[in-house]
Design a protein around this motif. Structure first.
Motif, PDB file in Angstrom:
ATOM      1  N   ALA A   8      43.525  79.802 -20.709  1.00  0.00           N
ATOM      2  CA  ALA A   8      43.569  80.669 -21.879  1.00  0.00           C
ATOM      3  C   ALA A   8      44.662  81.710 -21.688  1.00  0.00           C
ATOM      4  O   ALA A   8      45.107  81.961 -20.566  1.00  0.00           O
ATOM      5  N   ALA A   9      45.070  82.301 -22.819  1.00  0.00           N
ATOM      6  CA  ALA A   9      46.081  83.355 -22.778  1.00  0.00           C
ATOM      7  C   ALA A   9      45.839  84.309 -23.937  1.00  0.00           C
ATOM      8  O   ALA A   9      45.246  83.926 -24.956  1.00  0.00           O
ATOM      9  N   ALA A  10      46.320  85.537 -23.777  1.00  0.00           N
ATOM     10  CA  ALA A  10      46.181  86.531 -24.841  1.00  0.00           C
ATOM     11  C   ALA A  10      47.267  87.585 -24.707  1.00  0.00           C
ATOM     12  O   ALA A  10      47.768  87.837 -23.605  1.00  0.00           O
ATOM     13  N   VAL A  11      47.614  88.184 -25.831  1.00  0.00           N
ATOM     14  CA  VAL A  11      48.413  89.403 -25.854  1.00  0.00           C
ATOM     15  C   VAL A  11      47.431  90.487 -26.269  1.00  0.00           C
ATOM     16  O   VAL A  11      46.754  90.370 -27.303  1.00  0.00           O
ATOM     17  N   SER A  16      43.269  99.847 -27.074  1.00  0.00           N
ATOM     18  CA  SER A  16      42.017  99.518 -27.755  1.00  0.00           C
ATOM     19  C   SER A  16      41.226  98.407 -27.062  1.00  0.00           C
ATOM     20  O   SER A  16      40.028  98.266 -27.302  1.00  0.00           O
ATOM     21  N   GLY A  17      41.914  97.599 -26.262  1.00  0.00           N
ATOM     22  CA  GLY A  17      41.256  96.445 -25.648  1.00  0.00           C
ATOM     23  C   GLY A  17      41.198  95.226 -26.547  1.00  0.00           C
ATOM     24  O   GLY A  17      40.626  94.210 -26.183  1.00  0.00           O
ATOM     25  N   MET A  18      41.794  95.334 -27.713  1.00  0.00           N
ATOM     26  CA  MET A  18      41.742  94.237 -28.675  1.00  0.00           C
ATOM     27  C   MET A  18      42.895  93.256 -28.467  1.00  0.00           C
ATOM     28  O   MET A  18      44.046  93.675 -28.348  1.00  0.00           O
ATOM     29  N   PRO A  19      42.592  91.975 -28.415  1.00  0.00           N
ATOM     30  CA  PRO A  19      43.666  90.987 -28.340  1.00  0.00           C
ATOM     31  C   PRO A  19      44.370  90.864 -29.694  1.00  0.00           C
ATOM     32  O   PRO A  19      43.721  90.816 -30.732  1.00  0.00           O
ATOM     33  N   LEU A  20      45.697  90.848 -29.672  1.00  0.00           N
ATOM     34  CA  LEU A  20      46.472  90.659 -30.892  1.00  0.00           C
ATOM     35  C   LEU A  20      46.625  89.176 -31.210  1.00  0.00           C
ATOM     36  O   LEU A  20      46.881  88.807 -32.351  1.00  0.00           O
ATOM     37  N   GLY A  21      46.502  88.364 -30.187  1.00  0.00           N
ATOM     38  CA  GLY A  21      46.578  86.922 -30.355  1.00  0.00           C
ATOM     39  C   GLY A  21      46.030  86.244 -29.122  1.00  0.00           C
ATOM     40  O   GLY A  21      46.122  86.790 -28.022  1.00  0.00           O
ATOM     41  N   THR A  22      45.420  85.094 -29.325  1.00  0.00           N
ATOM     42  CA  THR A  22      44.854  84.344 -28.200  1.00  0.00           C
ATOM     43  C   THR A  22      45.191  82.867 -28.349  1.00  0.00           C
ATOM     44  O   THR A  22      45.503  82.395 -29.441  1.00  0.00           O
ATOM     45  N   ALA A  35      39.599  89.413 -22.201  1.00  0.00           N
ATOM     46  CA  ALA A  35      40.720  90.323 -22.456  1.00  0.00           C
ATOM     47  C   ALA A  35      40.244  91.765 -22.583  1.00  0.00           C
ATOM     48  O   ALA A  35      40.845  92.679 -22.015  1.00  0.00           O
ATOM     49  N   ALA A  36      39.155  91.964 -23.307  1.00  0.00           N
ATOM     50  CA  ALA A  36      38.619  93.322 -23.479  1.00  0.00           C
ATOM     51  C   ALA A  36      38.188  93.912 -22.138  1.00  0.00           C
ATOM     52  O   ALA A  36      38.492  95.068 -21.828  1.00  0.00           O
ATOM     53  N   ARG A  73      50.376  91.007 -17.205  1.00  0.00           N
ATOM     54  CA  ARG A  73      51.720  91.560 -17.142  1.00  0.00           C
ATOM     55  C   ARG A  73      51.942  92.497 -18.327  1.00  0.00           C
ATOM     56  O   ARG A  73      52.044  92.057 -19.470  1.00  0.00           O
ATOM     57  N   PRO A  74      52.007  93.819 -18.054  1.00  0.00           N
ATOM     58  CA  PRO A  74      52.301  94.780 -19.131  1.00  0.00           C
ATOM     59  C   PRO A  74      53.689  94.520 -19.717  1.00  0.00           C
ATOM     60  O   PRO A  74      54.609  94.095 -19.012  1.00  0.00           O
ATOM     61  N   THR A  75      53.817  94.801 -21.018  1.00  0.00           N
ATOM     62  CA  THR A  75      55.086  94.576 -21.697  1.00  0.00           C
ATOM     63  C   THR A  75      55.908  95.849 -21.822  1.00  0.00           C
ATOM     64  O   THR A  75      57.058  95.791 -22.223  1.00  0.00           O
ATOM     65  N   GLY A  76      55.302  97.000 -21.533  1.00  0.00           N
ATOM     66  CA  GLY A  76      56.021  98.268 -21.634  1.00  0.00           C
ATOM     67  C   GLY A  76      55.833  98.963 -22.969  1.00  0.00           C
ATOM     68  O   GLY A  76      56.305 100.065 -23.162  1.00  0.00           O
ATOM     69  N   ASN A  77      55.129  98.357 -23.904  1.00  0.00           N
ATOM     70  CA  ASN A  77      54.920  98.986 -25.200  1.00  0.00           C
ATOM     71  C   ASN A  77      53.438  99.051 -25.585  1.00  0.00           C
ATOM     72  O   ASN A  77      53.079  98.898 -26.737  1.00  0.00           O
ATOM     73  N   GLY A  78      52.594  99.279 -24.587  1.00  0.00           N
ATOM     74  CA  GLY A  78      51.164  99.402 -24.840  1.00  0.00           C
ATOM     75  C   GLY A  78      50.419  98.087 -24.891  1.00  0.00           C
ATOM     76  O   GLY A  78      49.233  98.058 -25.229  1.00  0.00           O
ATOM     77  N   LEU A  79      51.095  97.018 -24.552  1.00  0.00           N
ATOM     78  CA  LEU A  79      50.474  95.694 -24.567  1.00  0.00           C
ATOM     79  C   LEU A  79      50.560  95.065 -23.185  1.00  0.00           C
ATOM     80  O   LEU A  79      51.367  95.482 -22.361  1.00  0.00           O
ATOM     81  N   PHE A  80      49.730  94.067 -22.964  1.00  0.00           N
ATOM     82  CA  PHE A  80      49.907  93.228 -21.777  1.00  0.00           C
ATOM     83  C   PHE A  80      49.609  91.788 -22.140  1.00  0.00           C
ATOM     84  O   PHE A  80      48.870  91.507 -23.089  1.00  0.00           O
ATOM     85  N   VAL A  81      50.264  90.889 -21.421  1.00  0.00           N
ATOM     86  CA  VAL A  81      50.021  89.465 -21.580  1.00  0.00           C
ATOM     87  C   VAL A  81      49.049  89.059 -20.473  1.00  0.00           C
ATOM     88  O   VAL A  81      49.210  89.453 -19.317  1.00  0.00           O
ATOM     89  N   TYR A  82      48.050  88.307 -20.852  1.00  0.00           N
ATOM     90  CA  TYR A  82      46.967  87.918 -19.949  1.00  0.00           C
ATOM     91  C   TYR A  82      46.882  86.394 -19.947  1.00  0.00           C
ATOM     92  O   TYR A  82      46.733  85.776 -20.996  1.00  0.00           O
TER      93      TYR A  82
END
Length: 108
Positions: A8-11, A16-22, A35-36, A73-82
């Protein structure tokens, strides 16, 4: 999800702990729940880096389970890829390399 052994993967928005996409996941592995929960790890490490006054950024975080690798892996803009990999089929070095490339190209 093109990686061998990808489960599985998510951004994820770590504010917020919310995935923007999975992608991926199953009834046995709820990527949204994972992800949360994993967001707390990213937040704690970011907070600790700040508390220590370090001028550092996280490249990636690896959580090794008996049968899985969890790579963040954090993206530097408040997101991370999981990404979650099956430990027996996944290639950790290749996954880290691929995740680095993905985060450079990620547009939100």
């Amino acid at each position: 999800m093109m990686l061998d052994g990808a489960i599985a993967a998510a951004v994820v928005d770590y504010g917020s702990g919310m995935p923007l996409g999975t992608a991926g996941g199953s009834k046995d592995f709820d990527i949204e729940l994972a992800a949360a929960g994993t967001t707390e790890i990213v937040r704690a490490k970011m907070r600790t880096i700040g508390d220590l006054g370090l001028n550092e950024e996280i490249d990636d975080i690896l959580i090794t389970l008996r049968t899985q690798f969890h790579l963040l892996r954090p993206t530097g803009n408040g997101l991370f890829v999981y990404v979650v990999l099956d430990r027996g089929r996944g290639n950790l070095a290749l996954a880290r390399h691929s995740l680095k490339a993905v985060t450079r190209e990620l547009e939100v």
